[in-house]
Design a protein around this motif. Structure first.
Motif, PDB file in Angstrom:
ATOM      1  N   TYR A  18       0.839  -1.210   0.000  1.00 47.67           N
ATOM      2  CA  TYR A  18       0.000   0.000   0.000  1.00 47.67           C
ATOM      3  C   TYR A  18       0.866   1.249   0.000  1.00 47.67           C
ATOM      4  CZ  TYR A  18      -4.364  -2.422   0.572  1.00 47.67           C
ATOM      5  OH  TYR A  18      -5.457  -3.198   0.345  1.00 47.67           O
ATOM      6  N   ILE A  19       0.513   2.192  -0.872  1.00 44.81           N
ATOM      7  CA  ILE A  19       1.212   3.473  -0.948  1.00 44.81           C
ATOM      8  C   ILE A  19       0.179   4.556  -0.662  1.00 44.81           C
ATOM      9  CG2 ILE A  19       2.493   5.030  -2.504  1.00 44.81           C
ATOM     10  CD1 ILE A  19       3.879   2.423  -1.924  1.00 44.81           C
ATOM     11  N   SER A  20       0.505   5.451   0.246  1.00 48.04           N
ATOM     12  CA  SER A  20      -0.514   6.443   0.623  1.00 48.04           C
ATOM     13  C   SER A  20      -0.720   7.476  -0.484  1.00 48.04           C
ATOM     14  CB  SER A  20      -0.091   7.152   1.909  1.00 48.04           C
ATOM     15  OG  SER A  20       0.993   8.003   1.632  1.00 48.04           O
ATOM     16  N   GLY A  21      -1.939   8.002  -0.520  1.00 48.22           N
ATOM     17  CA  GLY A  21      -2.256   9.057  -1.489  1.00 48.22           C
ATOM     18  C   GLY A  21      -1.357  10.264  -1.252  1.00 48.22           C
ATOM     19  N   GLN A  22      -1.036  10.499   0.020  1.00 47.76           N
ATOM     20  CA  GLN A  22      -0.183  11.651   0.341  1.00 47.76           C
ATOM     21  C   GLN A  22       1.199  11.505  -0.317  1.00 47.76           C
ATOM     22  OE1 GLN A  22       0.366  12.225   4.518  1.00 47.76           O
ATOM     23  NE2 GLN A  22       1.574  14.067   4.227  1.00 47.76           N
ATOM     24  N   PHE A  23       1.750  10.277  -0.231  1.00 47.04           N
ATOM     25  CA  PHE A  23       3.071  10.030  -0.816  1.00 47.04           C
ATOM     26  C   PHE A  23       3.045  10.261  -2.334  1.00 47.04           C
ATOM     27  CE2 PHE A  23       6.103   7.170  -2.907  1.00 47.04           C
ATOM     28  CZ  PHE A  23       7.289   7.529  -2.284  1.00 47.04           C
ATOM     29  N   ILE A  24       2.017   9.687  -2.973  1.00 49.61           N
ATOM     30  CA  ILE A  24       1.922   9.837  -4.437  1.00 49.61           C
ATOM     31  C   ILE A  24       1.768  11.321  -4.774  1.00 49.61           C
ATOM     32  CG2 ILE A  24       0.619   9.202  -6.528  1.00 49.61           C
ATOM     33  CD1 ILE A  24      -0.264   6.642  -5.099  1.00 49.61           C
ATOM     34  N   GLY A  25       0.892  11.995  -4.001  1.00 52.33           N
ATOM     35  CA  GLY A  25       0.641  13.416  -4.252  1.00 52.33           C
ATOM     36  C   GLY A  25       1.925  14.242  -4.129  1.00 52.33           C
ATOM     37  N   GLU A  26       2.700  13.954  -3.090  1.00 47.54           N
ATOM     38  CA  GLU A  26       3.930  14.734  -2.889  1.00 47.54           C
ATOM     39  C   GLU A  26       4.970  14.440  -3.968  1.00 47.54           C
ATOM     40  OE1 GLU A  26       3.478  15.182   1.926  1.00 47.54           O
ATOM     41  OE2 GLU A  26       5.151  13.992   1.144  1.00 47.54           O
ATOM     42  N   GLU A  27       5.074  13.151  -4.318  1.00 47.97           N
ATOM     43  CA  GLU A  27       6.063  12.764  -5.347  1.00 47.97           C
ATOM     44  C   GLU A  27       5.758  13.443  -6.673  1.00 47.97           C
ATOM     45  OE1 GLU A  27       8.750  10.029  -5.629  1.00 47.97           O
ATOM     46  OE2 GLU A  27       8.824  10.944  -3.633  1.00 47.97           O
ATOM     47  N   LEU A  28       4.463  13.455  -7.048  1.00 47.93           N
ATOM     48  CA  LEU A  28       4.099  13.944  -8.381  1.00 47.93           C
ATOM     49  C   LEU A  28       3.526  15.362  -8.373  1.00 47.93           C
ATOM     50  CD1 LEU A  28       2.430  10.695  -9.826  1.00 47.93           C
ATOM     51  CD2 LEU A  28       4.817  11.388  -9.927  1.00 47.93           C
ATOM     52  N   LYS A  29       3.421  15.904  -7.170  1.00 43.49           N
ATOM     53  CA  LYS A  29       2.866  17.256  -7.010  1.00 43.49           C
ATOM     54  C   LYS A  29       1.479  17.370  -7.664  1.00 43.49           C
ATOM     55  CE  LYS A  29       7.312  19.269  -6.233  1.00 43.49           C
ATOM     56  NZ  LYS A  29       7.744  17.946  -5.812  1.00 43.49           N
ATOM     57  N   ILE A  30       0.627  16.442  -7.261  1.00 45.19           N
ATOM     58  CA  ILE A  30      -0.760  16.477  -7.771  1.00 45.19           C
ATOM     59  C   ILE A  30      -1.724  16.308  -6.587  1.00 45.19           C
ATOM     60  CG2 ILE A  30      -0.317  15.669 -10.134  1.00 45.19           C
ATOM     61  CD1 ILE A  30      -1.096  12.844  -9.236  1.00 45.19           C
ATOM     62  N   SER A  31      -2.978  16.714  -6.801  1.00 42.59           N
ATOM     63  CA  SER A  31      -3.980  16.692  -5.723  1.00 42.59           C
ATOM     64  C   SER A  31      -4.529  15.271  -5.536  1.00 42.59           C
ATOM     65  CB  SER A  31      -5.124  17.620  -6.089  1.00 42.59           C
ATOM     66  OG  SER A  31      -5.809  17.060  -7.203  1.00 42.59           O
ATOM     67  N   ARG A  32      -5.216  15.074  -4.408  1.00 43.33           N
ATOM     68  CA  ARG A  32      -5.853  13.768  -4.155  1.00 43.33           C
ATOM     69  C   ARG A  32      -6.877  13.437  -5.232  1.00 43.33           C
ATOM     70  NH1 ARG A  32      -5.609  11.413   1.229  1.00 43.33           N
ATOM     71  NH2 ARG A  32      -3.709  12.307   2.073  1.00 43.33           N
ATOM     72  N   GLY A  33      -7.584  14.484  -5.683  1.00 51.36           N
ATOM     73  CA  GLY A  33      -8.593  14.296  -6.734  1.00 51.36           C
ATOM     74  C   GLY A  33      -7.937  13.787  -8.018  1.00 51.36           C
ATOM     75  N   ALA A  34      -6.787  14.366  -8.345  1.00 49.30           N
ATOM     76  CA  ALA A  34      -6.084  13.964  -9.574  1.00 49.30           C
ATOM     77  C   ALA A  34      -5.578  12.518  -9.446  1.00 49.30           C
ATOM     78  CB  ALA A  34      -4.917  14.907  -9.841  1.00 49.30           C
ATOM     79  N   ILE A  35      -5.144  12.153  -8.241  1.00 43.98           N
ATOM     80  CA  ILE A  35      -4.671  10.765  -8.050  1.00 43.98           C
ATOM     81  C   ILE A  35      -5.847   9.814  -8.290  1.00 43.98           C
ATOM     82  CG2 ILE A  35      -3.737   9.093  -6.385  1.00 43.98           C
ATOM     83  CD1 ILE A  35      -2.488  11.471  -4.907  1.00 43.98           C
ATOM     84  N   TRP A  36      -6.968  10.116  -7.676  1.00 40.21           N
ATOM     85  CA  TRP A  36      -8.170   9.287  -7.783  1.00 40.21           C
ATOM     86  C   TRP A  36      -8.568   9.111  -9.252  1.00 40.21           C
ATOM     87  CZ3 TRP A  36     -10.495   5.674  -5.485  1.00 40.21           C
ATOM     88  CH2 TRP A  36     -11.839   5.394  -5.702  1.00 40.21           C
ATOM     89  N   LYS A  37      -8.537  10.245  -9.992  1.00 42.53           N
ATOM     90  CA  LYS A  37      -8.921  10.194 -11.413  1.00 42.53           C
ATOM     91  C   LYS A  37      -7.966   9.268 -12.192  1.00 42.53           C
ATOM     92  CE  LYS A  37      -8.713  13.315 -15.011  1.00 42.53           C
ATOM     93  NZ  LYS A  37      -8.184  14.619 -15.311  1.00 42.53           N
ATOM     94  N   ASN A  38      -6.681   9.410 -11.924  1.00 44.55           N
ATOM     95  CA  ASN A  38      -5.695   8.597 -12.656  1.00 44.55           C
ATOM     96  C   ASN A  38      -5.779   7.118 -12.276  1.00 44.55           C
ATOM     97  OD1 ASN A  38      -3.823  10.229 -14.483  1.00 44.55           O
ATOM     98  ND2 ASN A  38      -4.073  11.539 -12.691  1.00 44.55           N
ATOM     99  N   ILE A  39      -6.030   6.869 -10.984  1.00 46.54           N
ATOM    100  CA  ILE A  39      -6.168   5.470 -10.541  1.00 46.54           C
ATOM    101  C   ILE A  39      -7.363   4.839 -11.263  1.00 46.54           C
ATOM    102  CG2 ILE A  39      -6.832   3.997  -8.566  1.00 46.54           C
ATOM    103  CD1 ILE A  39      -4.045   4.879  -8.011  1.00 46.54           C
ATOM    104  N   ASN A  40      -8.447   5.589 -11.362  1.00 47.42           N
ATOM    105  CA  ASN A  40      -9.630   5.041 -12.038  1.00 47.42           C
ATOM    106  C   ASN A  40      -9.378   4.799 -13.513  1.00 47.42           C
ATOM    107  OD1 ASN A  40     -11.260   4.621  -9.903  1.00 47.42           O
ATOM    108  ND2 ASN A  40     -12.156   6.675  -9.930  1.00 47.42           N
ATOM    109  N   GLN A  41      -8.593   5.688 -14.135  1.00 48.24           N
ATOM    110  CA  GLN A  41      -8.261   5.464 -15.555  1.00 48.24           C
ATOM    111  C   GLN A  41      -7.424   4.189 -15.698  1.00 48.24           C
ATOM    112  OE1 GLN A  41      -6.327   9.099 -16.666  1.00 48.24           O
ATOM    113  NE2 GLN A  41      -8.260  10.147 -17.160  1.00 48.24           N
ATOM    114  N   LEU A  42      -6.503   3.989 -14.763  1.00 51.56           N
ATOM    115  CA  LEU A  42      -5.666   2.775 -14.834  1.00 51.56           C
ATOM    116  C   LEU A  42      -6.532   1.530 -14.632  1.00 51.56           C
ATOM    117  CD1 LEU A  42      -2.546   4.006 -12.828  1.00 51.56           C
ATOM    118  CD2 LEU A  42      -2.584   3.360 -15.238  1.00 51.56           C
ATOM    119  N   ARG A  43      -7.484   1.623 -13.714  1.00 56.53           N
ATOM    120  CA  ARG A  43      -8.395   0.479 -13.490  1.00 56.53           C
ATOM    121  C   ARG A  43      -9.180   0.191 -14.765  1.00 56.53           C
ATOM    122  NH1 ARG A  43     -10.337   2.502  -7.666  1.00 56.53           N
ATOM    123  NH2 ARG A  43      -8.973   1.208  -6.377  1.00 56.53           N
ATOM    124  N   ALA A  44      -9.608   1.267 -15.436  1.00 54.62           N
ATOM    125  CA  ALA A  44     -10.388   1.080 -16.672  1.00 54.62           C
ATOM    126  C   ALA A  44      -9.529   0.396 -17.731  1.00 54.62           C
ATOM    127  CB  ALA A  44     -10.889   2.430 -17.174  1.00 54.62           C
TER     128      ALA A  44
END
Ligand code: BTN
Length: 320
Positions: A18-44
């Motif tokens: 498990y990788i926290s949303g905070q870690f991903i957000g800080e690494e890529l400088k993106i918001s939680r909303g943007a992470i969620w959107k990208n995760i859903n695209q990857l799932r699709a």
């Protein structure tokens, strides 16, 4: 690189954790909303990603989708700049590579989930159903034109090393470019050359590798029933397998000891001591395979006559 690929890169790096949303957000400088959107695209796209409150996101271990991030994750540091192209379907990764690499630079890896017109040696087809391993490496070695035939042997040795680490099966090499388990072919290799007539130089080598892995015999045409072998590898991660083959091949092409490579190639040779059939000057002949020469040719003996078979001209079958 798109944000989606970067998110996938992080998930691949920490696959099964498990990788926290905070870690991903800080690494890529993106918001939680943007992470969620990208995760859903990857799932699709078919990636199996779990999410849990307070823990974050996890790419499941069994996920076996090919991706640039997945392959790059396992490439050695010295090859991390390699261009990687992942295709869902293509006629042939070798044909694609031969066109794509012209007027471009650098070593490359081109992979596909399936090929619609996979090619083998001597104009034969290579059956390439979905979810196998079909890869072409573009290499730009500093090899003399007269030594370039050796590329096939270098690639065969690289693939043989990697597959032998993954399975307890004894993998044998059938001169010149096939890997066998028992009497079944599990892998074929096709190396091609793009050279320049003006400079008399090798522009690049395309080393194509096709592995029948974890598929079912039903996926192949019935005329191959008696010859196709399937390598069963539990927990297979094709991205890792592809990266390991590239790591091994790039290192060998960079620097190799010809005599040591021939020794290794010879020590896993399926044909030696066996009766083989081949066509010579229009005649079908039978002989005993004796040795591999220092240049990688096959030495056979028919009665008192010793014949050196050159891979470019000949194809050899085991007698039944
Ligand atoms: C042979 O069996 O003679 C060689 C088969 C080589 C197959 C691989 S799959 C990836 C690459 N693309 C192709 O069209 N051929 C090679």
């Amino acid at each position: 690189m798109t944000t989606r690929k970067k998110v996938l890169g992080i998930l691949e790096k920490y696959r099964d954790t498990y990788i926290s949303g905070q870690f991903i957000g800080e690494e890529l400088k993106i918001s939680r909303g943007a992470i969620w959107k990208n995760i859903n695209q990857l799932r699709a796209q078919g990636y199996e990603i779990e999410s849990k409150t307070n823990r974050g996101y996890r790419l499941l271990k069994g996920n076996d989708k090919l991706s640039d991030a997945g392959i790059r994750n396992y490439l050695k540091k010295e090859y991390s700049d390699t261009e990687i192209i992942v295709l869902d379907s293509v006629d042939s990764t070798n044909s694609f590579a031969k066109k794509y690499a012209v007027d471009r630079e650098g070593w490359m890896i081109i992979v596909a989930n399936k090929q619609t017109a996979g090619r083998g040696r001597r104009g034969r087809a290579f059956s390439s159903p979905e979810n196998g391993v079909y890869m072409s490496m573009v290499l730009r070695p500093t090899i003399d034109l007269h030594e370039i035939y050796f590329s096939t042997i270098l690639t065969v040795v690289a693939v043989h090393r990697v597959l032998s680490r993954l399975t307890d099966e004894k993998i044998m090499i059938k001169w010149v470019n096939d890997l066998f388990v028992g009497n079944r072919k599990i892998c074929g290799i096709l190396t091609e050359l793009v050279s320049s007539v003006e400079s008399m130089k090798v522009e690049f080598v395309v080393a194509g590798v096709g592995i029948n892995v974890n598929s079912s015999l039903n996926a192949y045409p019935c005329e191959l029933d008696k010859i196709v072998g399937i390598l069963e590898i539990s927990d297979l991660d094709r991205n890792k397998l592809i990266a390991e083959i590239a790591n091994e091949a790039f290192a060998i092409f960079d620097n190799y000891d010809k005599a040591a490579i021939i020794d290794e190639y010879k020590s896993f040779q399926l044909l030696l001591g066996k009766e083989v059939k081949f066509e010579n000057e229009g005649k079908l002949r039978t002989a005993i395979a004796l040795d591999i020469t220092e240049n990688g040719e096959l030495l056979v003996i028919d009665g008192d006559e010793k014949i050196i078979l050159n891979a470019g001209e000949i194809s050899v079958k085991l007698s039944e």
